[in-house]
Scaffold this active site. Structure first.
Site, mmCIF file in Angstrom:
data_model
loop_
_atom_site.group_PDB
_atom_site.id
_atom_site.type_symbol
_atom_site.label_atom_id
_atom_site.label_comp_id
_atom_site.label_asym_id
_atom_site.label_seq_id
_atom_site.Cartn_x
_atom_site.Cartn_y
_atom_site.Cartn_z
ATOM 1 N N HIS A 36 0.936 -1.283 0.241
ATOM 2 C CA HIS A 36 0.026 -0.003 0.047
ATOM 3 C C HIS A 36 0.684 1.461 -0.044
ATOM 4 O O HIS A 36 0.476 2.186 -0.819
ATOM 5 C CB HIS A 36 -0.819 -0.087 1.253
ATOM 6 N N GLU A 79 1.817 1.839 -3.498
ATOM 7 C CA GLU A 79 0.685 2.616 -4.211
ATOM 8 C C GLU A 79 0.806 4.291 -4.230
ATOM 9 O O GLU A 79 0.638 4.868 -5.378
ATOM 10 C CB GLU A 79 -0.630 2.393 -3.711
ATOM 11 N N HIS A 80 1.140 4.477 -2.984
ATOM 12 C CA HIS A 80 1.521 6.098 -3.099
ATOM 13 C C HIS A 80 2.832 6.363 -3.402
ATOM 14 O O HIS A 80 3.124 7.489 -4.506
ATOM 15 C CB HIS A 80 1.500 6.467 -1.521
ATOM 16 N N GLU A 93 -3.600 8.335 6.949
ATOM 17 C CA GLU A 93 -4.663 7.370 6.418
ATOM 18 C C GLU A 93 -5.025 6.259 7.401
ATOM 19 O O GLU A 93 -6.089 6.025 7.600
ATOM 20 C CB GLU A 93 -4.355 6.805 5.002
#
Length: 416
Positions: free
Chosen positions: A48, A51-52, A126
């Site tokens: 994840h 992904e950023h 997040e």
């Protein structure tokens, strides 16, 4: 029927092309075969995080979004337990820009320490906002380790804990990138107003020079058969108590997957489902209730979840859910009831494929599962499910020894 052609580059990149001359746009979808299941148990959340990071610039592209917007393109990405997926929608005549951008970050992602720190902070925020501070946000942080004791589905895509992202070093990040972000671990789908010859040329030009990465040995630990019911009590400041029951079920590659998927629809898809009719409309045990499957590549979960009405204990709720399950197992299922959920499933599939982006994503995911033509076999697999098949899988998975219960107490603490 979705028509496509596929080929491989010498570096192992699998390329799939879907020609659609009736549109002026093109979609470039790049699926990397890396999800949270591929992470080190002591360094979770990296898929994840990447992904950023993949939007943080590369050797020749300082701002990925800005370069794309200049030619009318849009892009985004998502991470799951199994894959990381990047996609671009762009006017077909500007498609080469998308090839340039995706190939550049596969070849030479920016490892600027400032980019890592910025994206680390974004992911940590997040994690806190969506999973720790939001009501019911931590459900999957608790339900996954309850249900999985061996398989890496044990943790959520965001990671086990914030500290794993806080402590990530640049060496950790580089090692993860070098291991997974390579052409032989990726599937490229291009769909829209394109031709196969055009995509072969662009693929060779932009991805061909990238060297293949290391061969991956995905010998993931297999989750042993659950042999006893598990129950976890949780108390939190949430507006209503929530109840979750998770049952182990077949993964997407298994023949019984569609039986279990339709079983979940019979139990809890929509207001005409058995759980809603019995426990919301007739008895007012729940304010809302439904059932769904996680749909993961490896064996996943069939989940029943609902919000309890005030004054209902978790004991009462569990008992009533089992009564609905028992009614199904003992009294069977009408052909018309199964037909209704099959029609809904087929309609959802057909409507999704009307969107070019969904077509590209579905081709990529089918290829990830082992064969891009799986996308054309879905309706046949749904149609082939019988009443006996649904009841057989129900008898196999809807049993107490295969059940994981999360009792998420709200304003007033309730115990099992």
């Amino acid at each position: 029927m979705i028509n496509f052609e596929q080929f491989y580059l010498d570096n192992g990149l699998q390329v799939i092309v879907h020609e659609d001359p009736n549109t002026e746009i093109a979609v470039l979808n790049l699926l990397y075969k890396v999800g949270s299941r591929d992470e080190d148990p002591n360094k979770t959340g990296f898929a994840h995080l990447f992904e950023h990071l993949m939007f943080g610039g590369s050797k020749n592209v300082e701002s990925f979004d800005e370069a794309l917007q200049e030619v009318g393109g849009e892009n985004n990405a998502f991470t799951s337990t199994d894959i990381t997926n990047y996609y671009i929608t762009i006017p077909a005549n500007n498609l080469e820009t998308a090839f340039w951008l995706e190939s550049d970050r596969m070849l030479s992602l920016s490892f600027d320490p400032e980019v890592l720190e910025v994206q680390r902070k974004v992911v940590i925020e997040e994690f806190k906002q969506r999973y720790l501070d939001q009501p019911y946000g931590d459900v999957w942080l608790k339900l996954r380790p309850l249900a999985y004791k061996t398989h890496p589905y044990n943790w959520a895509t965001i990671g086990k804990e914030v500290a794993h992202i806080e402590d990530a070093t640049m060496d950790d990040v580089k090692q993860f990138f070098q291991q997974f972000y390579a052409p032989n671990n990726a599937i490229l789908v291009v769909a829209g107003n394109v031709t196969v010859d055009q995509i072969k040329s662009l693929s060779e030009k932009w991805f061909g020079p990238i060297e293949k990465g290391p061969s991956l040995d995905r010998s993931l630990p297999v989750e042993p058969k659950q042999k006893e019911k598990r129950w976890l009590d949780v108390e939190a400041d949430v507006p209503a108590s929530a109840f979750y029951m998770a049952f182990h079920m077949p993964g997407r590659k298994e023949t019984d997957y569609h039986r279990a998927d339709l079983l979940s629809d019979v139990l809890g898809r929509g207001k005409s489902s058995r759980l809603h009719q019995a426990l919301v409309k007739d008895e007012s045990i729940f304010n809302s209730i439904g059932a769904y499957v996680t749909g993961s590549a490896d064996p996943g979960l069939l989940v029943v979840s609902g919000k309890l009405n005030e004054g209902i204990t978790f004991q009462d709720a569990e008992k009533k859910v089992w009564e609905v399950i028992s009614n199904l197992l003992n009294n069977g299922l009408e052909e018309s009831e199964l037909g209704k959920v099959k029609n809904k499933a087929e309609s959802s599939l057909v409507f999704s494929e009307m969107e070019l982006l969904n077509t590209a994503m579905n081709l990529a995911y089918s290829a990830f599962l082992g064969n891009p033509d799986f996308v054309n076999q879905e309706i046949d697999k749904i149609t082939a499910v019988t009443v006996d098949g649904v009841l057989d899988i129900a008898k196999e998975i809807l049993v107490a020894d295969n059940c994981n219960v999360l009792a998420y107490a709200g304003n007033k603490k309730e115990t099992a």
